[in-house]
Write an enzyme that holds these catalytic residues in place. Structure first.
Site, mmCIF file in Angstrom:
data_model
loop_
_atom_site.group_PDB
_atom_site.id
_atom_site.type_symbol
_atom_site.label_atom_id
_atom_site.label_comp_id
_atom_site.label_asym_id
_atom_site.label_seq_id
_atom_site.Cartn_x
_atom_site.Cartn_y
_atom_site.Cartn_z
ATOM 1 C CG ASP A 142 -2.189 0.826 0.962
ATOM 2 O OD1 ASP A 142 -3.236 0.250 0.611
ATOM 3 O OD2 ASP A 142 -2.121 2.069 1.097
ATOM 4 C CE1 TYR A 191 -14.001 2.614 -9.843
ATOM 5 C CE2 TYR A 191 -16.310 2.267 -10.393
ATOM 6 C CZ TYR A 191 -15.151 1.843 -9.779
ATOM 7 O OH TYR A 191 -15.129 0.653 -9.096
HETATM 8 C C1 AKB Z 1 -18.577 2.315 -6.563
HETATM 9 O O1 AKB Z 1 -19.701 2.512 -6.084
HETATM 10 O O2 AKB Z 1 -17.912 3.177 -7.148
HETATM 11 C C2 AKB Z 1 -18.001 0.921 -6.478
HETATM 12 C C3 AKB Z 1 -18.351 0.101 -7.664
HETATM 13 C C4 AKB Z 1 -19.707 -0.423 -7.851
HETATM 14 O O3 AKB Z 1 -17.515 -0.129 -8.482
HETATM 15 N N1 AKB Z 1 -18.453 0.273 -5.280
#
Ligand code: AKB
Length: 320
Positions: A34, A142
């Site tokens: 980490d 993301y």
């Molecule tokens: C998030 O909520 O960003 C994560 C996922 C579902 O990848 N827990």
């Protein structure tokens, strides 16, 4: 015998994946890495732990070589809600750690597991029984990283023979380390708030369905996929996996059946509302079932009972 490195070991998944891997492969064969010294110190109490910045490829390479690592579990990532606060950082960190892992896996002949997510999907994805192979057009950084990561991992497999595998995790519910910065975090936070204060304010809209997994199933999915016979894998990056799907209102109603004094309300965060609305309501995980025997054990009722008992114990212990 496997020699394993877990990167980002101090997070929600890593904290429980490290002991799971130690049980399967022996404590001496698992190294927990980490970035943060205080996290490494804590990990060091129960495992072999080292400080490593996954973006520092020279130190990363040295560690793989010195420890004769053959399997990398790369858990380094900013999650969906935090990623929206700093998209550039999310891209640099999420993609940088993955790219370094894949390049070093090629050089040192390692297998690589990197979680993908339901975040890979977007508004135009079919939301009900979301197929394994379907539209992946996310509108979060993301999700963009997750789709890019899936493609990159498959590319490194076909182009360079890297044994890269992954699953699309839904929200993971657990009682070890808290999640941080995710859209599905409410489904963990609520259990602690119920025990501590008897009430909870939820930032996700009451009627939004999202898939979830209880941590023991998430751990099983990870190691089961990594042990799967490669000849049987039609897909690699990345498999849909799920074991339950519910709305916040349904979860809270079930908790109230067990704790009648529990009350809740909503203070919806627009970012989390938009993200959760763009994600599937429930996944079709039949490819994982067919190709490597995925068979989750935990449903919603058992998960709630177990979470309430475990969080109660933890909160009482911390209060002593
Ligand atoms: C998030 O909520 O960003 C994560 C996922 C579902 O990848 N827990």
């Amino acid at each position: 015998m496997k020699r394993i490195l877990v990167l980002g070991a101090g997070g929600q998944i890593g904290t429980e994946l490290v002991p799971h891997l130690q049980n399967l492969y022996g404590s001496d064969n698992v190294i927990a890495a980490d970035l943060k010294p205080e996290v490494v110190e804590k990990l060091g109490r129960t495992s072999r732990a080292v400080m490593l910045n996954a973006l520092d490829i020279e130190s990363y390479a040295k560690l793989l070589k010195n420890e004769r690592i053959d399997s990398i579990y790369n858990l380094v990532a900013l999650l969906s809600a935090t990623g929206e606060k700093n998209p550039q950082l999310a891209w640099n960190l999420n993609m940088g750690a993955l790219l370094n892992s894949l390049n070093l896996a090629k050089d040192f002949n390692c297998a690589v597991f990197t979680p993908s997510s339901i975040g890979a999907f977007g508004e135009n994805t079919p939301h009900y029984k979301t197929p394994q192979d379907t539209v992946v057009r996310p509108n979060t950084i993301y999700g963009v990283c997750k789709v890019s990561g899936e493609l990159l991992s498959d590319y490194y497999h076909t182009r360079f023979g890297v044994d890269a595998r992954s699953v699309r995790f839904p929200g993971i519910i657990s009682n070890g380390a808290l999640p941080g910065g995710g859209t599905t975090d409410y489904a963990v936070e609520v259990f602690y708030e119920v025990i501590k204060h008897g009430r909870y304010t939820c930032e996700v809209p009451k009627d939004t369905y999202m898939d979830m997994l209880y941590m023991p199933d998430a751990l099983e999915a990870t190691t089961q996929l990594m042990e799967a016979d490669p000849a049987k894998l039609v897909h690699r990056n990345s498999f849909n996996v799920t074991s339950m799907s519910f709305t916040p209102e349904q979860l809270f109603t079930e908790i109230k059946k067990r704790i009648p004094s529990f009350t809740w309300d909503y203070n919806v965060d627009p970012v989390k509302a938009q993200i959760s609305a763009s994600w599937p309501d429930c996944l079709d995980d039949s490819c994982a079932r067919e190709e490597w025997g995925w068979n989750p054990k935990w449903g919603m009722d058992q998960m709630i009972d177990d979470m309430l008992a475990a969080c109660k114990k933890k909160v009482e212990k911390n209060a002593q």
